[in-house]
Design a protein around this motif. Structure first.
Motif, mmCIF file in Angstrom:
data_model
loop_
_atom_site.group_PDB
_atom_site.id
_atom_site.type_symbol
_atom_site.label_atom_id
_atom_site.label_comp_id
_atom_site.label_asym_id
_atom_site.label_seq_id
_atom_site.Cartn_x
_atom_site.Cartn_y
_atom_site.Cartn_z
ATOM 1 N N VAL A 274 12.774 3.581 -5.200
ATOM 2 C CA VAL A 274 11.993 2.422 -4.756
ATOM 3 C C VAL A 274 10.590 2.493 -5.328
ATOM 4 O O VAL A 274 10.025 1.490 -5.763
ATOM 5 C CB VAL A 274 11.952 2.371 -3.208
ATOM 6 N N HIS A 275 10.024 3.669 -5.370
ATOM 7 C CA HIS A 275 8.660 3.838 -5.865
ATOM 8 C C HIS A 275 8.570 3.651 -7.377
ATOM 9 O O HIS A 275 7.565 3.161 -7.884
ATOM 10 C CB HIS A 275 8.134 5.217 -5.469
ATOM 11 N N ARG A 276 9.598 4.012 -8.112
ATOM 12 C CA ARG A 276 9.578 3.898 -9.567
ATOM 13 C C ARG A 276 9.993 2.524 -10.076
ATOM 14 O O ARG A 276 9.817 2.222 -11.241
ATOM 15 C CB ARG A 276 10.512 4.944 -10.174
ATOM 16 N N SER A 277 10.546 1.680 -9.219
ATOM 17 C CA SER A 277 11.103 0.402 -9.647
ATOM 18 C C SER A 277 10.009 -0.630 -9.905
ATOM 19 O O SER A 277 9.251 -1.005 -9.012
ATOM 20 C CB SER A 277 12.054 -0.128 -8.579
ATOM 21 N N ILE A 278 9.953 -1.109 -11.146
ATOM 22 C CA ILE A 278 8.998 -2.158 -11.488
ATOM 23 C C ILE A 278 9.565 -3.527 -11.115
ATOM 24 O O ILE A 278 8.830 -4.400 -10.658
ATOM 25 C CB ILE A 278 8.634 -2.093 -12.987
ATOM 26 N N ILE A 279 10.866 -3.708 -11.240
ATOM 27 C CA ILE A 279 11.461 -5.004 -10.907
ATOM 28 C C ILE A 279 11.315 -5.308 -9.417
ATOM 29 O O ILE A 279 11.101 -6.458 -9.025
ATOM 30 C CB ILE A 279 12.939 -5.086 -11.361
ATOM 31 N N LEU A 280 11.371 -4.289 -8.571
ATOM 32 C CA LEU A 280 11.147 -4.480 -7.141
ATOM 33 C C LEU A 280 9.730 -4.994 -6.898
ATOM 34 O O LEU A 280 9.513 -5.897 -6.094
ATOM 35 C CB LEU A 280 11.364 -3.172 -6.376
ATOM 36 N N ARG A 281 8.781 -4.443 -7.613
ATOM 37 C CA ARG A 281 7.389 -4.876 -7.451
ATOM 38 C C ARG A 281 7.193 -6.307 -7.934
ATOM 39 O O ARG A 281 6.457 -7.072 -7.305
ATOM 40 C CB ARG A 281 6.462 -3.931 -8.209
ATOM 41 N N LEU B 31 0.815 -1.210 0.000
ATOM 42 C CA LEU B 31 0.000 0.000 0.000
ATOM 43 C C LEU B 31 0.852 1.264 0.000
ATOM 44 O O LEU B 31 0.471 2.268 -0.589
ATOM 45 C CB LEU B 31 -0.965 -0.009 1.183
ATOM 46 N N VAL B 32 2.012 1.208 0.642
ATOM 47 C CA VAL B 32 2.929 2.357 0.603
ATOM 48 C C VAL B 32 3.460 2.573 -0.810
ATOM 49 O O VAL B 32 3.607 3.711 -1.266
ATOM 50 C CB VAL B 32 4.090 2.164 1.608
ATOM 51 N N LEU B 33 3.725 1.478 -1.531
ATOM 52 C CA LEU B 33 4.199 1.603 -2.907
ATOM 53 C C LEU B 33 3.102 2.068 -3.864
ATOM 54 O O LEU B 33 3.355 2.877 -4.756
ATOM 55 C CB LEU B 33 4.733 0.261 -3.414
ATOM 56 N N GLU B 34 1.899 1.548 -3.685
ATOM 57 C CA GLU B 34 0.846 1.800 -4.661
ATOM 58 C C GLU B 34 -0.008 3.030 -4.343
ATOM 59 O O GLU B 34 -0.589 3.622 -5.242
ATOM 60 C CB GLU B 34 -0.053 0.572 -4.782
ATOM 61 N N LEU B 35 -0.133 3.395 -3.097
ATOM 62 C CA LEU B 35 -0.842 4.606 -2.683
ATOM 63 C C LEU B 35 0.149 5.475 -1.916
ATOM 64 O O LEU B 35 0.063 5.606 -0.701
ATOM 65 C CB LEU B 35 -2.040 4.250 -1.781
ATOM 66 N N THR C 181 -0.408 -10.174 -10.233
ATOM 67 C CA THR C 181 0.119 -8.809 -10.264
ATOM 68 C C THR C 181 1.596 -8.798 -10.627
ATOM 69 O O THR C 181 2.048 -7.946 -11.398
ATOM 70 C CB THR C 181 -0.087 -8.126 -8.895
ATOM 71 N N SER C 182 2.336 -9.749 -10.100
ATOM 72 C CA SER C 182 3.753 -9.865 -10.445
ATOM 73 C C SER C 182 3.928 -10.096 -11.943
ATOM 74 O O SER C 182 4.786 -9.483 -12.587
ATOM 75 C CB SER C 182 4.377 -11.005 -9.642
ATOM 76 N N GLY C 183 3.088 -10.954 -12.503
ATOM 77 C CA GLY C 183 3.138 -11.191 -13.949
ATOM 78 C C GLY C 183 2.741 -9.972 -14.760
ATOM 79 O O GLY C 183 3.333 -9.686 -15.804
ATOM 80 N N VAL C 184 1.741 -9.231 -14.287
ATOM 81 C CA VAL C 184 1.309 -8.017 -14.987
ATOM 82 C C VAL C 184 2.425 -6.986 -14.999
ATOM 83 O O VAL C 184 2.697 -6.352 -16.023
ATOM 84 C CB VAL C 184 0.020 -7.457 -14.339
#
Length: 148
Positions: A89-96, A75-79, A123-126
């Motif tokens: 950290v917020h812009r990293s897609i590989i972290l997600r 939730l911290v990453l997405e909101l 979500t990881s696949g998306v």
């Protein structure tokens, strides 16, 4: 019709998974108790060989604590709060991709978060598809996550 922006769809899936995984604290049950369990007067009674996992899920809610912490981080990453927006950290897609896959793996051990775990893996696949398509996450404080 418009073009599907994969990381925005992933964001919505992650928010849904993060919020719905809080149920694991309210109702604790070991998911794999049906393997070798016997039916008793109070329901399914797990065998003695699954006792360590039953302790981790029911008696000491360690897996629920991990799931709760990872859901809060989701939730911290997405909101994001304003001080998180625009950080690496917020812009990293590989972290997600990695974080949501790990969260899904942990969530499948708890009965109440099996659906959330499946959604986390999706979500990881998306996000992996978004990364392969070259989508960039640009976040503004005024609108939703992202332009392509």
């Amino acid at each position: 019709m418009g073009k599907l922006i994969w990381h925005q769809w992933g964001r919505l899936l992650a928010i849904t998974s993060g919020v719905s995984s809080f149920w694991a604290f309210l109702f604790r049950k070991f998911f794999w108790d049906m393997i070798g369990g016997t039916l008793g007067p109070a329901g399914l009674i797990p065998e003695k060989n699954t006792q360590p996992l039953v302790n981790l899920v029911v008696n000491i809610p360690l897996l629920q604590i991990f799931t709760l912490l990872l859901s809060i981080f989701t939730l911290v990453l997405e909101l994001p709060l304003p001080f998180v927006v625009g950080t690496a950290v917020h812009r990293s897609i590989i972290l997600r991709v990695v974080l949501y896959f790990i969260t899904g793996f942990i969530g499948v051990m708890v009965y109440q978060t099996v659906d959330c775990a499946i959604y986390y893996v999706i979500t990881s696949g998306v996000y992996a598809v978004a990364m392969s398509k070259g989508e960039m996450m640009t976040i503004s404080l005024n609108g939703p996550a992202g332009d392509v």
